[in-house]
Design an enzyme around this catalytic site. Structure first.
Site, mmCIF file in Angstrom:
data_model
loop_
_atom_site.group_PDB
_atom_site.id
_atom_site.type_symbol
_atom_site.label_atom_id
_atom_site.label_comp_id
_atom_site.label_asym_id
_atom_site.label_seq_id
_atom_site.Cartn_x
_atom_site.Cartn_y
_atom_site.Cartn_z
ATOM 1 N N ASN A 17 -19.492 34.190 -1.730
ATOM 2 C CA ASN A 17 -19.528 34.435 -0.291
ATOM 3 C C ASN A 17 -18.231 33.943 0.347
ATOM 4 O OD1 ASN A 17 -21.671 32.132 -0.945
ATOM 5 N ND2 ASN A 17 -21.047 31.678 1.149
ATOM 6 N N ASP A 18 -18.249 33.042 1.275
ATOM 7 C CA ASP A 18 -17.091 32.755 2.131
ATOM 8 C C ASP A 18 -15.773 32.575 1.382
ATOM 9 O OD1 ASP A 18 -19.386 32.393 3.619
ATOM 10 O OD2 ASP A 18 -18.883 30.375 4.292
ATOM 11 N N TRP A 42 -27.199 33.241 -4.539
ATOM 12 C CA TRP A 42 -26.721 31.952 -4.061
ATOM 13 C C TRP A 42 -27.331 30.834 -4.897
ATOM 14 C CZ3 TRP A 42 -27.769 27.179 -2.083
ATOM 15 C CH2 TRP A 42 -26.753 26.557 -1.359
ATOM 16 N N SER A 79 -17.995 25.379 1.938
ATOM 17 C CA SER A 79 -16.740 25.968 2.414
ATOM 18 C C SER A 79 -15.751 24.949 2.961
ATOM 19 C CB SER A 79 -17.032 27.016 3.489
ATOM 20 O OG SER A 79 -17.565 28.179 2.908
ATOM 21 N N TRP A 262 -25.593 38.573 3.912
ATOM 22 C CA TRP A 262 -26.760 37.870 3.390
ATOM 23 C C TRP A 262 -27.928 38.839 3.300
ATOM 24 C CZ3 TRP A 262 -25.617 33.448 1.360
ATOM 25 C CH2 TRP A 262 -24.584 32.677 1.898
#
Length: 361
Positions: A17-18, A42, A79, A262
């Site tokens: 993700n990020d 995740w 993150s 998501w």
């Protein structure tokens, strides 16, 4: 197995993700990212790592950060950002464990590949009274002779950006609430704070929105408080979240976001999930904020796309009879598209507005 993206980074396996730690270091562009290498879902977060010489073609490197310390071993290394200082690369991240919750830690590398976590982590072991247990995503930048760290948080249903200051990247002093507002949600994620065109830009991600989740505020900064003057949400998504910016070796302010969302179902046969957007340059042009693909990617742009219909000022993306995106904008003077094997990114009026759609199934 679905076809790979040609012009965007996606991991070999597992979940991403990020984007994290975006930087230009020793002649290469570095993109770290939230990563769970063991399945396309995740899980306890690692920091994946990729490098590029042209911002289009990426090479995946070994994982940079593992959740292997008491302060990050439960939920991982969340993150954060990167700073280059004295030819070393510093990574700042949110370390998460059950006992301490969300704290801020740092790791250092001599070569940009192998990282050693600081022996006195976490460098910020607890959220301040202004914040809450939602205390994450440190973005560190140099302003003058000191380093500023902005961290996303919230309290009593008011989203907040908390400010910390340091001279040496290890000792951090809390400097108060940089910005707060209930208008954009109860918790702000993935903040970024930088100067552009004589103004300051405060950017963050608003949770829970299907589109337009990236907030960019233009304003002034008095050394402790950010004073917003105008608000912009140039990127509609829906496959766009958690962007981060950095300055490259040419002095460009470059933004990269997460090209996914998501809850999205995996493409058929895929054992990996998520990608990075095409890198985009952030500019202030005639007082207008624009976010447009970097020069290296502009040869990939087209003036039309078979999946996209433009009717007056309405844009519609339809694939296999399914409407994936629909948006009415104020005015369309020009529109460009960047198509990859399973994504489309559109840029309106030189980047005054944009959208990102994943059509792969």
């Amino acid at each position: 197995m679905p076809e790979r993206l040609k012009y965007h980074f996606e991991p070999k396996t597992g979940w991403m993700n990020d984007p994290n730690g975006l930087c230009f270091f020793r002649g290469k562009y570095h993109a770290f990212f939230q990563h769970f290498p063991h399945a396309p879902m995740w899980g306890p977060m690692h920091w994946g790592h990729a490098v590029s010489e042209d911002l289009i073609h990426w090479e995946e490197l070994p994982i940079a950060l593992f959740p292997d310390q008491p302060y990050d071993e439960d939920m991982g290394c969340w993150s954060g950002s990167a700073v280059v200082k004295d030819d070393k690369l510093y990574l700042f991240y949110t370390s998460v464990c059950e006992d301490l919750g969300q704290t801020q830690s740092v790791a250092v590398s001599e070569d940009g590949i192998h990282f050693v976590k600081y022996e006195n982590n976490p460098v910020i072991p607890h959220y301040p009274e202004d914040g809450s247990r939602d205390f994450r995503d440190p973005k560190v930048s140099k302003f003058g002779d000191e380093y500023l760290m902005v961290v996303g948080s919230g309290k009593d249903k008011v989203g907040k950006i908390l400010l910390f200051k340091s001279k040496n990247l290890f000792d951090w002093a809390y400097a108060g609430v940089l910005f707060e507002s209930a208008e954009y949600g109860a918790v702000f994620e993935c903040p970024d704070f930088f100067q552009l065109g004589g103004k300051y830009i405060l950017m963050f991600s608003q949770m829970g929105l299907k589109t337009h989740s990236t907030v960019m505020l233009i304003g002034d900064f008095d050394g402790s408080k950010f004073i917003p003057l105008s608000v912009h949400r140039p990127e509609a998504g829906p496959e766009f979240y958690a962007p981060q910016t950095f300055l490259d070796g040419k002095g460009r302010r470059i933004m990269i976001g997460w090209l996914y969302h998501w809850g999205k179902k995996l493409d058929a046969g895929a054992d990996y999930a998520g990608a990075l957007t095409i890198p985009r340059e952030v500019k202030m042009t005639d007082g207008k904020l624009t976010v447009f693909p970097v020069e290296e990617a502009q040869s990939l742009l087209a003036s039309s796309d078979p999946f996209v219909t433009v009717d007056k000022n309405k844009i519609t993306v339809i694939c296999d009879g399914e409407t994936l995106f629909e948006e009415q904008v104020d005015e369309i003077k020009d529109i460009k598209f960047l198509r990859d094997t399973k994504t489309i990114e559109g840029f309106i009026n030189g980047g005054e507005a944009s959208f990102s759609v994943w059509f792969g199934k």
